[in-house]
Design a protein around this motif. Structure first.
Motif, PDB file in Angstrom:
ATOM      1  N   ASN A 151       1.028  -1.196  -0.151  1.00  0.00           N
ATOM      2  CA  ASN A 151       0.096  -0.097   0.090  1.00  0.00           C
ATOM      3  C   ASN A 151       0.874   1.197  -0.169  1.00  0.00           C
ATOM      4  O   ASN A 151       1.745   1.500   1.131  1.00  0.00           O
ATOM      5  CB  ASN A 151      -0.957  -0.137   1.300  1.00  0.00           C
ATOM      6  CG  ASN A 151      -2.019   1.123   1.230  1.00  0.00           C
ATOM      7  OD1 ASN A 151      -1.600   2.057   0.585  1.00  0.00           O
ATOM      8  ND2 ASN A 151      -2.995   0.813   2.183  1.00  0.00           N
ATOM      9  N   PRO A 152       0.886   2.027  -1.145  1.00  0.00           N
ATOM     10  CA  PRO A 152       1.663   3.337  -1.005  1.00  0.00           C
ATOM     11  C   PRO A 152       1.276   4.491  -0.182  1.00  0.00           C
ATOM     12  O   PRO A 152       2.046   5.414  -0.155  1.00  0.00           O
ATOM     13  CB  PRO A 152       1.540   3.432  -2.474  1.00  0.00           C
ATOM     14  CG  PRO A 152      -0.095   3.281  -2.902  1.00  0.00           C
ATOM     15  CD  PRO A 152      -0.047   2.047  -2.262  1.00  0.00           C
ATOM     16  N   ILE A 153       0.173   4.399   0.589  1.00  0.00           N
ATOM     17  CA  ILE A 153      -0.183   5.532   1.364  1.00  0.00           C
ATOM     18  C   ILE A 153      -0.256   5.099   2.957  1.00  0.00           C
ATOM     19  O   ILE A 153      -0.463   6.325   3.597  1.00  0.00           O
ATOM     20  CB  ILE A 153      -1.448   6.058   0.950  1.00  0.00           C
ATOM     21  CG1 ILE A 153      -2.694   4.945   1.160  1.00  0.00           C
ATOM     22  CG2 ILE A 153      -1.650   6.618  -0.529  1.00  0.00           C
ATOM     23  CD1 ILE A 153      -4.062   5.539   0.868  1.00  0.00           C
ATOM     24  N   GLU A 154      -0.165   4.064   3.446  1.00  0.00           N
ATOM     25  CA  GLU A 154      -0.283   3.515   4.951  1.00  0.00           C
ATOM     26  C   GLU A 154       1.161   3.039   5.218  1.00  0.00           C
ATOM     27  O   GLU A 154       1.468   2.078   4.776  1.00  0.00           O
ATOM     28  CB  GLU A 154      -1.422   2.544   5.035  1.00  0.00           C
ATOM     29  CG  GLU A 154      -1.910   2.411   6.606  1.00  0.00           C
ATOM     30  CD  GLU A 154      -2.840   1.203   6.500  1.00  0.00           C
ATOM     31  OE1 GLU A 154      -3.007   1.109   7.624  1.00  0.00           O
ATOM     32  OE2 GLU A 154      -3.382   1.013   5.606  1.00  0.00           O
ATOM     33  N   PHE A 155       1.689   4.066   5.909  1.00  0.00           N
ATOM     34  CA  PHE A 155       3.043   3.607   6.460  1.00  0.00           C
ATOM     35  C   PHE A 155       3.260   3.236   7.982  1.00  0.00           C
ATOM     36  O   PHE A 155       4.365   2.697   8.354  1.00  0.00           O
ATOM     37  CB  PHE A 155       4.067   4.919   6.265  1.00  0.00           C
ATOM     38  CG  PHE A 155       3.914   5.006   4.844  1.00  0.00           C
ATOM     39  CD1 PHE A 155       4.767   4.315   3.884  1.00  0.00           C
ATOM     40  CD2 PHE A 155       3.262   6.320   4.272  1.00  0.00           C
ATOM     41  CE1 PHE A 155       4.752   4.666   2.462  1.00  0.00           C
ATOM     42  CE2 PHE A 155       3.436   6.613   2.833  1.00  0.00           C
ATOM     43  CZ  PHE A 155       4.201   5.767   1.994  1.00  0.00           C
ATOM     44  N   GLU A 156       2.048   3.364   8.868  1.00  0.00           N
ATOM     45  CA  GLU A 156       2.277   2.890   9.978  1.00  0.00           C
ATOM     46  C   GLU A 156       2.292   1.594  10.403  1.00  0.00           C
ATOM     47  O   GLU A 156       1.704   0.535   9.568  1.00  0.00           O
ATOM     48  CB  GLU A 156       0.970   3.398  11.003  1.00  0.00           C
ATOM     49  CG  GLU A 156       1.051   3.058  12.311  1.00  0.00           C
ATOM     50  CD  GLU A 156      -0.216   3.614  13.124  1.00  0.00           C
ATOM     51  OE1 GLU A 156      -0.268   3.228  14.443  1.00  0.00           O
ATOM     52  OE2 GLU A 156      -1.038   4.243  12.527  1.00  0.00           O
ATOM     53  N   GLY A 157       3.384   1.133  11.080  1.00  0.00           N
ATOM     54  CA  GLY A 157       3.547  -0.450  11.182  1.00  0.00           C
ATOM     55  C   GLY A 157       4.201  -1.089   9.848  1.00  0.00           C
ATOM     56  O   GLY A 157       4.059  -2.274   9.894  1.00  0.00           O
ATOM     57  N   THR A 158       4.856  -0.266   9.200  1.00  0.00           N
ATOM     58  CA  THR A 158       5.391  -0.728   7.818  1.00  0.00           C
ATOM     59  C   THR A 158       6.978  -0.910   7.866  1.00  0.00           C
ATOM     60  O   THR A 158       7.733  -0.007   8.755  1.00  0.00           O
ATOM     61  CB  THR A 158       4.832  -0.170   6.734  1.00  0.00           C
ATOM     62  OG1 THR A 158       5.543   1.055   6.392  1.00  0.00           O
ATOM     63  CG2 THR A 158       3.286  -0.315   6.468  1.00  0.00           C
ATOM     64  N   TYR A 159       7.625  -1.737   6.896  1.00  0.00           N
ATOM     65  CA  TYR A 159       9.153  -1.669   7.172  1.00  0.00           C
ATOM     66  C   TYR A 159       9.510  -1.384   5.480  1.00  0.00           C
ATOM     67  O   TYR A 159       9.222  -1.989   4.548  1.00  0.00           O
ATOM     68  CB  TYR A 159       9.606  -3.137   7.390  1.00  0.00           C
ATOM     69  CG  TYR A 159       9.294  -3.359   8.897  1.00  0.00           C
ATOM     70  CD1 TYR A 159      10.322  -2.994   9.925  1.00  0.00           C
ATOM     71  CD2 TYR A 159       8.159  -3.811   9.199  1.00  0.00           C
ATOM     72  CE1 TYR A 159       9.897  -3.200  11.473  1.00  0.00           C
ATOM     73  CE2 TYR A 159       7.850  -4.124  10.567  1.00  0.00           C
ATOM     74  CZ  TYR A 159       8.774  -3.975  11.552  1.00  0.00           C
ATOM     75  OH  TYR A 159       8.412  -4.058  12.924  1.00  0.00           O
ATOM     76  N   VAL A 160      10.020  -0.228   5.181  1.00  0.00           N
ATOM     77  CA  VAL A 160      10.542  -0.077   3.854  1.00  0.00           C
ATOM     78  C   VAL A 160      11.227  -1.128   3.230  1.00  0.00           C
ATOM     79  O   VAL A 160      12.377  -1.667   3.963  1.00  0.00           O
ATOM     80  CB  VAL A 160      11.356   1.239   3.795  1.00  0.00           C
ATOM     81  CG1 VAL A 160      11.929   1.779   2.580  1.00  0.00           C
ATOM     82  CG2 VAL A 160      10.496   2.336   4.377  1.00  0.00           C
ATOM     83  N   LEU A 161      11.198  -1.639   2.151  1.00  0.00           N
ATOM     84  CA  LEU A 161      11.902  -2.773   1.445  1.00  0.00           C
ATOM     85  C   LEU A 161      13.494  -1.777   0.946  1.00  0.00           C
ATOM     86  O   LEU A 161      13.414  -0.850   0.434  1.00  0.00           O
ATOM     87  CB  LEU A 161      11.252  -2.651   0.094  1.00  0.00           C
ATOM     88  CG  LEU A 161      10.287  -4.004   0.242  1.00  0.00           C
ATOM     89  CD1 LEU A 161       9.111  -4.003   1.173  1.00  0.00           C
ATOM     90  CD2 LEU A 161       9.754  -4.484  -1.158  1.00  0.00           C
ATOM     91  N   PRO A 162      14.443  -2.788   1.430  1.00  0.00           N
ATOM     92  CA  PRO A 162      15.639  -2.022   1.096  1.00  0.00           C
ATOM     93  C   PRO A 162      15.768  -2.225  -0.297  1.00  0.00           C
ATOM     94  O   PRO A 162      15.326  -2.856  -1.128  1.00  0.00           O
ATOM     95  CB  PRO A 162      16.611  -3.184   1.800  1.00  0.00           C
ATOM     96  CG  PRO A 162      15.773  -4.449   1.881  1.00  0.00           C
ATOM     97  CD  PRO A 162      14.372  -3.820   2.131  1.00  0.00           C
ATOM     98  N   GLU A 163      16.959  -1.617  -0.695  1.00  0.00           N
ATOM     99  CA  GLU A 163      17.027  -1.479  -2.493  1.00  0.00           C
ATOM    100  C   GLU A 163      17.375  -2.940  -2.816  1.00  0.00           C
ATOM    101  O   GLU A 163      17.089  -3.202  -4.061  1.00  0.00           O
ATOM    102  CB  GLU A 163      18.368  -0.289  -2.552  1.00  0.00           C
ATOM    103  CG  GLU A 163      17.820   0.893  -2.561  1.00  0.00           C
ATOM    104  CD  GLU A 163      17.788   1.583  -1.030  1.00  0.00           C
ATOM    105  OE1 GLU A 163      18.136   0.754  -0.038  1.00  0.00           O
ATOM    106  OE2 GLU A 163      16.852   2.463  -0.992  1.00  0.00           O
TER     107      GLU A 163
END
Length: 318
Positions: A151-163
């Motif tokens: 989901n591109p708009i909900e960031f709470e409780g997420t972990y950014v995918l590393p490069e």
């Protein structure tokens, strides 16, 4: 080309079946078929409710492939995906219990909700098509395709995918909202059940493997290879790009172009194949500078500029 005519008939049936499942998205369906035939993986980034899961399940059903789904959350462990050894009291030995990774089509739903440790469990499978557990290696079924959503708009409780993880996805696409007429048709069809349950089985995984072998034989001229390299190298030299496309990106663009050409009935790659795919193959691999982000510049803008700067090959020795 006559020897592969039945294959093209199957591809058209696959397209028709998937387009009846997810309406108004012919390009996105073509991109997913391209990735499948190029042995690539796809990240689908979109808001909830746009049909991501239904499309992925429909793909598995049309090719009669095994389908597994992993719903990511912070509690998910790597072994919940790959599988684990379990002690069998009766036989007094450890027995391998396969995880959902052992499938043809794996849906990793909301991948950015899994911890980085769990995300890293996917790297080996995506690149080498096997998993290693307790020092023992297990090959994945063939074909194997990983389709992840986020989901591109909900960031709470997420972990950014590393490069490193993003680089292993051949493409990143978005379905977007349907137009008004398409949404009306969707509502009218809703009483018939879920789209993924209505699609027919068109072929099987052995035929998909045959198609993948045919794609490998598609001719790509040295001029096209130079064109691809020129594009990827310019992403590394662009003053608004912090991290450009890797050599893996060049390989992915080449493989995708061959599959895209084959899907369009040709046994050779044209510059137009590369142009169409650049945005979807390279866009998610670029990391922009802070200044570029502040100015509202997007990777699509930079790739558009690069395509306008690079000389397009016009005489191909095919």
């Amino acid at each position: 080309m006559s020897a592969v005519a039945p294959m093209y008939s199957i591809i058209q049936q696959l397209r028709d079946s998937l387009q009846s499942s997810i309406l108004g998205k012919p390009l996105e369906i073509n991109l997913l078929l391209t990735a499948m035939l190029a042995k690539g993986h796809v990240l689908i980034e979109d808001v909830p409710g746009t049909g991501k899961t239904q499309l992925i399940k429909s793909i598995a059903r049309t090719i009669n492939g095994q389908f597994r789904r992993v719903q990511c959350n912070p509690d998910l462990l790597p072994t919940d995906i790959t599988g684990m050894f379990i002690f069998h009291p009766k036989d007094q030995e450890f027995v391998f219990r396969p995880g959902p990774m052992m499938t043809n089509v794996l849906l990793v739903d909301e991948i950015n909700r899994a911890t980085t440790k769990t995300q890293s469990a996917l790297l080996e499978a995506m690149e080498e098509r096997h998993v290693t557990i307790e020092g023992e290696t297990f090959m994945l079924p063939s074909p194997f395709m990983l389709l992840a959503t986020q989901n591109p708009i909900e960031f709470e409780g997420t972990y950014v995918l590393p490069e490193a993880q993003m680089d292993r996805f051949m493409m990143k696409i978005s379905l977007g909202y349907p137009d008004e007429m398409t949404e009306r048709i969707m509502l009218a069809r809703h009483v018939e059940g879920l789209p993924s349950e209505r699609v027919d089985t068109i072929t099987d995984v052995t035929v998909i493997e045959d198609m993948q072998r045919l794609v490998e034989e598609v001719h790509i001229d040295d001029a096209i290879l130079a064109y691809i390299i020129d594009i990827t190298r310019r992403t590394r030299e662009h003053d608004q790009v912090l991290l450009g496309a890797s050599p893996r990106a060049s390989i992915a663009l080449m493989q995708a172009a061959k599959a895209f050409a084959w899907l369009n009935g040709r046994d050779y790659v044209s510059p137009d194949d590369v142009k169409v795919l650049v945005r979807y193959v390279l866009g998610h691999r670029l990391v922009l500078t802070i200044d570029a982000k502040v100015e509202g510049i997007e990777t699509a803008d930079i790739l558009y500029d690069i395509l306008n700067q690079v000389t397009v090959p016009v005489r191909l020795g095919m």
